[in-house]
Design a protein around this motif. Structure first.
Motif, short mmCIF file in Angstrom:
data_model
loop_
_atom_site.label_atom_id
_atom_site.label_comp_id
_atom_site.label_asym_id
_atom_site.label_seq_id
_atom_site.Cartn_x
_atom_site.Cartn_y
_atom_site.Cartn_z
N LEU A 11 14.87 13.04 16.39
CA LEU A 11 16.12 12.29 16.41
C LEU A 11 16.84 12.47 17.74
CD1 LEU A 11 18.26 10.58 14.96
CD2 LEU A 11 19.19 12.69 14.02
N THR A 12 16.92 13.71 18.19
CA THR A 12 17.59 13.99 19.46
C THR A 12 16.84 13.36 20.63
OG1 THR A 12 18.39 16.08 18.57
CG2 THR A 12 18.40 15.84 20.96
N ALA A 13 15.53 13.53 20.65
CA ALA A 13 14.74 13.01 21.76
C ALA A 13 14.74 11.48 21.80
CB ALA A 13 13.31 13.53 21.67
N SER A 14 14.64 10.86 20.66
CA SER A 14 14.57 9.40 20.64
C SER A 14 15.91 8.76 21.03
CB SER A 14 14.09 8.88 19.29
OG SER A 14 14.95 9.28 18.26
N ALA A 16 18.10 10.16 23.05
CA ALA A 16 18.22 10.40 24.49
C ALA A 16 17.35 9.43 25.28
CB ALA A 16 17.82 11.84 24.82
N LEU A 17 16.15 9.19 24.78
CA LEU A 17 15.26 8.24 25.45
C LEU A 17 15.81 6.82 25.37
CD1 LEU A 17 12.63 7.96 26.99
CD2 LEU A 17 11.43 7.78 24.81
N LEU A 20 18.32 6.54 28.09
CA LEU A 20 17.67 6.43 29.40
C LEU A 20 17.12 5.02 29.61
CD1 LEU A 20 16.61 7.88 31.96
CD2 LEU A 20 14.53 8.35 30.66
N ILE A 21 16.56 4.45 28.59
CA ILE A 21 16.00 3.10 28.70
C ILE A 21 17.12 2.07 28.89
CG2 ILE A 21 14.71 1.32 27.47
CD1 ILE A 21 12.98 3.59 26.32
N LEU A 22 18.28 2.30 28.27
CA LEU A 22 19.41 1.41 28.50
C LEU A 22 19.83 1.41 29.96
CD1 LEU A 22 21.91 1.71 25.52
CD2 LEU A 22 20.68 -0.30 26.31
N SER A 64 12.44 5.02 15.94
CA SER A 64 12.12 6.43 15.79
C SER A 64 13.33 7.21 15.29
CB SER A 64 11.65 7.00 17.13
OG SER A 64 11.48 8.40 17.04
N ALA A 65 14.49 6.94 15.87
CA ALA A 65 15.71 7.62 15.44
C ALA A 65 16.04 7.27 13.99
CB ALA A 65 16.86 7.25 16.36
N PHE A 66 15.86 6.01 13.62
CA PHE A 66 16.13 5.59 12.25
C PHE A 66 15.25 6.34 11.25
CE2 PHE A 66 14.84 2.87 8.69
CZ PHE A 66 16.06 2.76 8.04
#
Length: 106
Positions: A11-14, A16-17, A20-22, A64-66
């Motif tokens: 959840l944290t990594a997705s 954050a990613l 970054l993609i935004l 992934s976060a969902f």
């Protein structure tokens, strides 16, 4: 290792990613807007490809976060595995987008 710990990390990594993609999508939009209206048609394909690639990675990171968040309510491997899958897809897309960005520098 406890599965709930893994999904918390996913959840944290997705998220954050996704952030970054935004930034990457914003960079592509800013680069496109930097051209005059007469020049934008010539570079539209390049920036549109970058934007759609960024959007695909962003969507995969949010999925992934969902799934990682859903694991907190229904702890099942059927939910944990898609979270990891979409995270790795998002990570791969981010790496490909970064490679394409660097390759496009001339």
């Amino acid at each position: 290792m406890d599965a709930s710990h893994v999904t918390d990390q996913l959840l944290t990594a997705s998220t954050a990613l996704a952030g970054l993609i935004l930034v990457f999508i914003g960079n592509a939009a800013s680069g496109y807007d930097g051209y005059d209206a007469s020049q934008q048609q010539a570079v539209k394909g390049k920036y549109q490809t970058q934007g759609w690639l960024g959007f695909a990675g962003f969507a995969a990171a949010l999925l992934s976060a969902f799934f990682a968040l859903a694991y907190n309510w229904v702890p099942s491997p059927c939910i944990e595995y898609p979270s990891a899958f979409f995270f790795f897809i998002s990570f791969a897309v981010a790496c490909i987008a970064a490679f394409m960005q660097v390759r496009g520098i001339s």
